[in-house]
Design a protein around this motif. Structure first.
Motif, short mmCIF file in Angstrom:
data_model
loop_
_atom_site.label_atom_id
_atom_site.label_comp_id
_atom_site.label_asym_id
_atom_site.label_seq_id
_atom_site.Cartn_x
_atom_site.Cartn_y
_atom_site.Cartn_z
N ASP A 91 1.10 -0.95 -0.42
CA ASP A 91 -0.26 0.56 0.16
C ASP A 91 1.14 1.33 -0.35
N SER A 95 1.06 4.39 -2.91
CA SER A 95 0.98 5.72 -2.94
C SER A 95 2.65 6.19 -3.56
N GLU A 99 2.22 9.04 -6.54
CA GLU A 99 2.51 10.70 -6.39
C GLU A 99 3.80 10.57 -7.28
#
Ligand code: ATP
Ligand code: MG
Length: 393
Positions: A91, A95, A99
């Motif tokens: 996870d 993320s 980005e």
């Protein structure tokens, strides 16, 4: 916190040389990145990490690392700290990748994961797929394994992973210093700077020796030699250049020896003086920019006769290269424009109209009998000037 992850060619590393190589590369990177607010440079398994400060300008880091020999490729990377629970790690990776790709222009992409530590309970392929599916969902872009517009690289180490989306090419070669020191005979011409560059690329520290025609010619060749050393210094960070007045020595050769042999006699005298400086500096070889057959001093016969004047090995990294190949490389390194500026090269001083292209060692040695070689060498050494160069200045 941004990092730069630096890779070297594993193939260059054989067994026990590896720690030596890594240690030198880390040291050279630290020196090259001086004054940029770098937090630390450390060796991780199989790669080197540079931790950037908040204010560190990436563009400058990029241009400096691109000139550190031993670097195969490198990328600006975002660290992700891995968790005991692999799902949690995944996870976090998602993320950070989200980005990293945000705002980038691309139609196709691939994820390329490498596990340096195989204990992470997912295979590289599993991670590629999971992250790939996430990026597809996030951006609507397609996966292309063959020719993607964007490659998302993930490097999984033991406690952390690094995510990067753009790879920069390094200069390759070996870290400067691991192959000892060599003395490079630097004229103001196109070839010798390229020869020095090639030796630096193989891990040698270059000490430069330039002979100039003063007091019979202007300072031009000497100034060119300084400019060239300045251009080459970013590759080895510190350079020493010996400037030796050669005009008077040439005049004495002219007075004491037959005209057709002058060019070879000049060269033999350069070899002797350079060799003495090389020994003082701890160099294991002399380096010239000779390319076979290019000019009178570079015929098979004359190369052998010139080399005989020195005991140290004489290396000629350009011997099998054409002028066009050498010129291309000089342009890439950035020395070409300086090399072609007009100067008064000492080699053209008192040069006879028909220099001998096939000298014979016995004949040359006989013509040297009229010269006080030791006194000439001594004179060259006594009048040598030393200039030092640092990068960053
Ligand atoms: P370059 O382009 O390097 O001047 P060149 O093709 O003009 O090479 P030469 O002038 O014959 O060839 O020189 C052959 C080599 O001898 C040079 O590459 C250099 O290593 C050395 N050399 C010649 N002149 C000098 C000098 N003035 N000072 C130091 N080394 C020299
Ligand atoms: Mg020349």
């Amino acid at each position: 916190m941004r990092c730069v992850i630096i890779h070297y060619h594993e193939l260059a590393l054989k067994g026990r040389n590896r720690p030596f190589f890594e240690h030198r590369l880390v040291r050279n990177l630290r020196l090259a990145l001086k004054n940029l607010g770098i937090k630390q440079v450390d060796a991780l398994p199989g790669r080197i990490r540079v931790t950037l400060g908040n204010e560190t300008p990436w563009e400058q880091v990029k241009s400096r690392v691109a000139r550190v020999f031993g670097v195969a490729h490198f990328s600006l990377a975002q660290p992700v700290s891995l968790q005991p629970d692999p799902q949690q790690s995944l996870d976090l990776l998602k993320s950070v990748v989200g980005e990293a790709v945000h705002g980038l222009q691309f139609n196709t992409f691939r994820v390329s994961t490498k596990r340096a530590d195989k204990r992470f309970p997912m295979t590289s392929l599993d991670i590629d797929r999971a992250i790939g599916a996430h990026v597809c969902a996030l951006t609507g872009k397609r996966v292309s394994l063959g020719h993607p517009d964007l490659t998302i690289a993930i490097e999984m180490l033991t406690r952390e992973a690094y995510v990067s989306v753009h790879r920069e090419a390094g200069p390759g070669g070996l870290p400067v210093g691991i192959s000892g020191k060599v003395a490079c005979l630097l004229s103001g011409g196109i070839d010798s700077p390229v020869a020095a560059y090639r030796m630096m690329k193989r891990g040698c520290k270059a000490v430069f020796v330039h002979f100039h025609g003063r007091p019979f010619v202007s300072r031009a060749s000497e100034e060119k030699a300084r400019d060239i050393v300045q251009i080459l210094t970013p590759y080895q960070l510190y350079s020493r250049l010996y400037l030796i007045p050669f005009g008077e020595i040439q005049r004495q050769i002219v007075l004491g020896a037959p005209a057709p042999f002058r060019v070879v006699l000049y060269r033999r005298m350069m070899m002797r003086i350079a060799e003495e400086l090389a020994r003082r500096e701890g160099c294991w070889a002399l380096v010239t920019g000779d390319s076979l057959g290019q000019v009178a001093s570079q015929t098979p016969e004359n190369l052998g006769v010139v080399e005989e004047a020195a005991q140290l090995p004489v290396l000629r990294p350009l011997i099998g290269m054409d002028k066009i190949e050498i010129t291309d490389q000089a342009q890439r390194i950035g020395t070409f424009e300086t090399s072609i500026e007009p100067d008064q090269d000492c080699c053209r001083l008192f040069v006879p109209p028909h220099p001998s292209t096939k000298s014979n060692l016995d004949v040359i040695k006989k013509s040297e009998r009229g010269l006080d070689l030791d006194a000439l060498i001594k004179q060259g050494l006594e009048r040598a000037e030393l200039a030092e160069f640092n990068f960053p200045a």
